[in-house]
Motif scaffolding. Sequence first.
Motif, PDB file in Angstrom:
ATOM      1  N   GLU A 158       0.828  -1.214   0.000  1.00  0.00           N
ATOM      2  CA  GLU A 158       0.000   0.000   0.000  1.00  0.00           C
ATOM      3  C   GLU A 158       0.858   1.258   0.000  1.00  0.00           C
ATOM      4  O   GLU A 158       0.535   2.240  -0.678  1.00  0.00           O
ATOM      5  CB  GLU A 158      -0.951   0.003   1.192  1.00  0.00           C
ATOM      6  N   MET A 159       1.973   1.235   0.737  1.00  0.00           N
ATOM      7  CA  MET A 159       2.847   2.405   0.762  1.00  0.00           C
ATOM      8  C   MET A 159       3.544   2.577  -0.580  1.00  0.00           C
ATOM      9  O   MET A 159       3.671   3.697  -1.089  1.00  0.00           O
ATOM     10  CB  MET A 159       3.870   2.294   1.897  1.00  0.00           C
ATOM     11  N   VAL A 160       3.987   1.482  -1.167  1.00  0.00           N
ATOM     12  CA  VAL A 160       4.616   1.545  -2.488  1.00  0.00           C
ATOM     13  C   VAL A 160       3.625   2.132  -3.500  1.00  0.00           C
ATOM     14  O   VAL A 160       3.984   3.001  -4.299  1.00  0.00           O
ATOM     15  CB  VAL A 160       5.121   0.149  -2.923  1.00  0.00           C
ATOM     16  N   GLY A 172     -10.167  23.849   3.074  1.00  0.00           N
ATOM     17  CA  GLY A 172     -10.084  23.189   4.370  1.00  0.00           C
ATOM     18  C   GLY A 172      -9.904  21.685   4.335  1.00  0.00           C
ATOM     19  O   GLY A 172      -9.798  21.050   5.383  1.00  0.00           O
ATOM     20  N   LYS A 173      -9.843  21.082   3.171  1.00  0.00           N
ATOM     21  CA  LYS A 173      -9.671  19.629   3.036  1.00  0.00           C
ATOM     22  C   LYS A 173      -8.311  19.330   2.430  1.00  0.00           C
ATOM     23  O   LYS A 173      -7.841  20.040   1.542  1.00  0.00           O
ATOM     24  CB  LYS A 173     -10.754  19.026   2.131  1.00  0.00           C
ATOM     25  N   GLN A 174      -7.702  18.257   2.878  1.00  0.00           N
ATOM     26  CA  GLN A 174      -6.415  17.834   2.343  1.00  0.00           C
ATOM     27  C   GLN A 174      -6.592  17.225   0.957  1.00  0.00           C
ATOM     28  O   GLN A 174      -7.528  16.456   0.725  1.00  0.00           O
ATOM     29  CB  GLN A 174      -5.769  16.790   3.255  1.00  0.00           C
ATOM     30  N   VAL A 175      -5.700  17.568   0.066  1.00  0.00           N
ATOM     31  CA  VAL A 175      -5.634  16.972  -1.268  1.00  0.00           C
ATOM     32  C   VAL A 175      -4.247  16.345  -1.383  1.00  0.00           C
ATOM     33  O   VAL A 175      -3.263  16.936  -0.945  1.00  0.00           O
ATOM     34  CB  VAL A 175      -5.841  18.030  -2.378  1.00  0.00           C
ATOM     35  N   GLY A 176      -4.183  15.165  -1.964  1.00  0.00           N
ATOM     36  CA  GLY A 176      -2.903  14.453  -2.041  1.00  0.00           C
ATOM     37  C   GLY A 176      -2.625  13.752  -0.730  1.00  0.00           C
ATOM     38  O   GLY A 176      -3.520  13.104  -0.183  1.00  0.00           O
ATOM     39  N   SER A 177      -1.412  13.865  -0.239  1.00  0.00           N
ATOM     40  CA  SER A 177      -1.015  13.219   1.026  1.00  0.00           C
ATOM     41  C   SER A 177      -1.377  11.731   1.012  1.00  0.00           C
ATOM     42  O   SER A 177      -1.903  11.183   1.971  1.00  0.00           O
ATOM     43  CB  SER A 177      -1.660  13.934   2.219  1.00  0.00           C
ATOM     44  N   PHE A 178      -1.053  11.080  -0.086  1.00  0.00           N
ATOM     45  CA  PHE A 178      -1.400   9.670  -0.293  1.00  0.00           C
ATOM     46  C   PHE A 178      -0.784   8.764   0.768  1.00  0.00           C
ATOM     47  O   PHE A 178      -1.423   7.823   1.236  1.00  0.00           O
ATOM     48  CB  PHE A 178      -0.953   9.223  -1.686  1.00  0.00           C
ATOM     49  N   THR A 179       0.449   9.056   1.155  1.00  0.00           N
ATOM     50  CA  THR A 179       1.122   8.206   2.139  1.00  0.00           C
ATOM     51  C   THR A 179       0.492   8.347   3.519  1.00  0.00           C
ATOM     52  O   THR A 179       0.478   7.390   4.297  1.00  0.00           O
ATOM     53  CB  THR A 179       2.628   8.516   2.215  1.00  0.00           C
ATOM     54  N   VAL A 180      -0.042   9.518   3.832  1.00  0.00           N
ATOM     55  CA  VAL A 180      -0.686   9.727   5.123  1.00  0.00           C
ATOM     56  C   VAL A 180      -1.896   8.808   5.253  1.00  0.00           C
ATOM     57  O   VAL A 180      -2.133   8.220   6.312  1.00  0.00           O
ATOM     58  CB  VAL A 180      -1.080  11.206   5.318  1.00  0.00           C
ATOM     59  N   CYS A 181      -2.648   8.665   4.179  1.00  0.00           N
ATOM     60  CA  CYS A 181      -3.822   7.790   4.223  1.00  0.00           C
ATOM     61  C   CYS A 181      -3.417   6.338   4.496  1.00  0.00           C
ATOM     62  O   CYS A 181      -4.139   5.615   5.192  1.00  0.00           O
ATOM     63  CB  CYS A 181      -4.618   7.917   2.930  1.00  0.00           C
ATOM     64  N   VAL A 182      -2.274   5.910   4.000  1.00  0.00           N
ATOM     65  CA  VAL A 182      -1.780   4.568   4.307  1.00  0.00           C
ATOM     66  C   VAL A 182      -1.385   4.497   5.781  1.00  0.00           C
ATOM     67  O   VAL A 182      -1.689   3.519   6.474  1.00  0.00           O
ATOM     68  CB  VAL A 182      -0.590   4.181   3.400  1.00  0.00           C
ATOM     69  N   LEU A 183      -0.726   5.531   6.275  1.00  0.00           N
ATOM     70  CA  LEU A 183      -0.296   5.547   7.673  1.00  0.00           C
ATOM     71  C   LEU A 183      -1.485   5.465   8.625  1.00  0.00           C
ATOM     72  O   LEU A 183      -1.374   4.870   9.701  1.00  0.00           O
ATOM     73  CB  LEU A 183       0.528   6.793   7.960  1.00  0.00           C
ATOM     74  N   PHE A 184      -2.605   6.062   8.250  1.00  0.00           N
ATOM     75  CA  PHE A 184      -3.789   5.999   9.106  1.00  0.00           C
ATOM     76  C   PHE A 184      -4.179   4.554   9.395  1.00  0.00           C
ATOM     77  O   PHE A 184      -4.684   4.246  10.470  1.00  0.00           O
ATOM     78  CB  PHE A 184      -4.974   6.717   8.466  1.00  0.00           C
ATOM     79  N   LYS A 185      -3.960   3.662   8.468  1.00  0.00           N
ATOM     80  CA  LYS A 185      -4.296   2.247   8.651  1.00  0.00           C
ATOM     81  C   LYS A 185      -3.325   1.558   9.603  1.00  0.00           C
ATOM     82  O   LYS A 185      -3.614   0.480  10.108  1.00  0.00           O
ATOM     83  CB  LYS A 185      -4.291   1.524   7.309  1.00  0.00           C
ATOM     84  N   ARG A 186      -2.156   2.157   9.826  1.00  0.00           N
ATOM     85  CA  ARG A 186      -1.104   1.535  10.635  1.00  0.00           C
ATOM     86  C   ARG A 186      -1.013   2.118  12.044  1.00  0.00           C
ATOM     87  O   ARG A 186      -0.277   1.610  12.863  1.00  0.00           O
ATOM     88  CB  ARG A 186       0.266   1.698   9.960  1.00  0.00           C
ATOM     89  N   MET A 187      -1.726   3.206  12.302  1.00  0.00           N
ATOM     90  CA  MET A 187      -1.630   3.857  13.606  1.00  0.00           C
ATOM     91  C   MET A 187      -2.885   3.567  14.431  1.00  0.00           C
ATOM     92  O   MET A 187      -3.893   3.132  13.876  1.00  0.00           O
ATOM     93  CB  MET A 187      -1.407   5.362  13.444  1.00  0.00           C
ATOM     94  N   PRO A 188      -2.829   3.794  15.727  1.00  0.00           N
ATOM     95  CA  PRO A 188      -4.027   3.610  16.551  1.00  0.00           C
ATOM     96  C   PRO A 188      -5.186   4.457  16.014  1.00  0.00           C
ATOM     97  O   PRO A 188      -4.987   5.579  15.536  1.00  0.00           O
ATOM     98  CB  PRO A 188      -3.583   4.098  17.933  1.00  0.00           C
ATOM     99  N   ALA A 189      -6.386   3.910  16.107  1.00  0.00           N
ATOM    100  CA  ALA A 189      -7.575   4.563  15.554  1.00  0.00           C
ATOM    101  C   ALA A 189      -7.765   5.972  16.097  1.00  0.00           C
ATOM    102  O   ALA A 189      -8.098   6.892  15.344  1.00  0.00           O
ATOM    103  CB  ALA A 189      -8.815   3.709  15.812  1.00  0.00           C
ATOM    104  N   GLU A 190      -7.533   6.185  17.390  1.00  0.00           N
ATOM    105  CA  GLU A 190      -7.734   7.523  17.959  1.00  0.00           C
ATOM    106  C   GLU A 190      -6.734   8.526  17.408  1.00  0.00           C
ATOM    107  O   GLU A 190      -7.040   9.693  17.235  1.00  0.00           O
ATOM    108  CB  GLU A 190      -7.712   7.482  19.492  1.00  0.00           C
ATOM    109  N   GLN A 191      -5.536   8.073  17.113  1.00  0.00           N
ATOM    110  CA  GLN A 191      -4.517   8.942  16.529  1.00  0.00           C
ATOM    111  C   GLN A 191      -4.929   9.338  15.110  1.00  0.00           C
ATOM    112  O   GLN A 191      -4.861  10.516  14.745  1.00  0.00           O
ATOM    113  CB  GLN A 191      -3.180   8.204  16.521  1.00  0.00           C
ATOM    114  N   ALA A 192      -5.364   8.359  14.309  1.00  0.00           N
ATOM    115  CA  ALA A 192      -5.809   8.650  12.941  1.00  0.00           C
ATOM    116  C   ALA A 192      -7.015   9.584  12.956  1.00  0.00           C
ATOM    117  O   ALA A 192      -7.091  10.526  12.159  1.00  0.00           O
ATOM    118  CB  ALA A 192      -6.139   7.351  12.216  1.00  0.00           C
ATOM    119  N   GLU A 193      -7.940   9.344  13.867  1.00  0.00           N
ATOM    120  CA  GLU A 193      -9.142  10.180  13.951  1.00  0.00           C
ATOM    121  C   GLU A 193      -8.781  11.623  14.303  1.00  0.00           C
ATOM    122  O   GLU A 193      -9.383  12.562  13.799  1.00  0.00           O
ATOM    123  CB  GLU A 193     -10.124   9.602  14.967  1.00  0.00           C
ATOM    124  N   PHE A 194      -7.794  11.806  15.150  1.00  0.00           N
ATOM    125  CA  PHE A 194      -7.325  13.144  15.502  1.00  0.00           C
ATOM    126  C   PHE A 194      -6.922  13.913  14.241  1.00  0.00           C
ATOM    127  O   PHE A 194      -7.325  15.057  14.032  1.00  0.00           O
ATOM    128  CB  PHE A 194      -6.145  13.050  16.471  1.00  0.00           C
TER     129      PHE A 194
END
Length: 162
Positions: free
Chosen positions: A38-40, A130-152
Motif C-alpha cells: 500500500e505504501m509503495v 479546508g480539506k487535504q488533497v494528495g497526502s497519499f502516504t498519510v492515508c496509508v499511515l492511518f491504517k497503521r496507527m491507533p484509531a484515535e490517533q488517525a481520527e485526531f
Amino acid sequence: MRFLMPSIAVFAMAFVISAAAQQRDESEVVFVGTSDPEMVAAMRQARTTLPDFLKLAAAPPSGTDNYKLKVMVIDGDKTEHFWVTPFKALPEGFAGAIANDPKIVRNVKAGQIVRFNESLISDWGYTKDGKQVGSFTVCVLFKRMPAEQAEFYRKNHGFDCR
C-alpha cells in the motif's frame, strides 16, 4: 547536504501538521516497511501525479494553500521522510524548509533549508477549502496507527481518505 538513494528495510514516515486544539506530538512517527504494497502504491501515485501538482503549486488557485512536498532524508543507513514547506522549484531540483524535528536521522533539523531532487520526493499535498488533497502516504499511515490517533488527524486537519 548530500542525499543518497534509500536501501534500508524499514523507514519512517513523519508528518507534521499545524497545531490543533488537542495536545499531542504532531510529529509522531509510524514505521512502515519499504516493501509494504500500500505504501509503495501511494508513493507511486504521488510520483505519477507530481507534475500536475507542481503546475498547480506554481500558480495556486484561490481557496488553496499549504502546498508541501514529502522528501526522503538519508543519514547513513537511516531514512526519514519529512514534509518540506514552503518549497520552491530551482533550475536543478527544489529547496524548502524541513517542517519538524527528526526522530530517526540526525543530519537535518526543523526549519533547515534543504535541497533535493525529484527522485527524493515521496508525496505531495495541499489544502483546498479546508480539506487535504494528495497526502497519499498519510492515508496509508492511518491504517497503521491507533484509531484515535488517525481520527485526531482526520478531524483536525481535513483528511478524507476514501
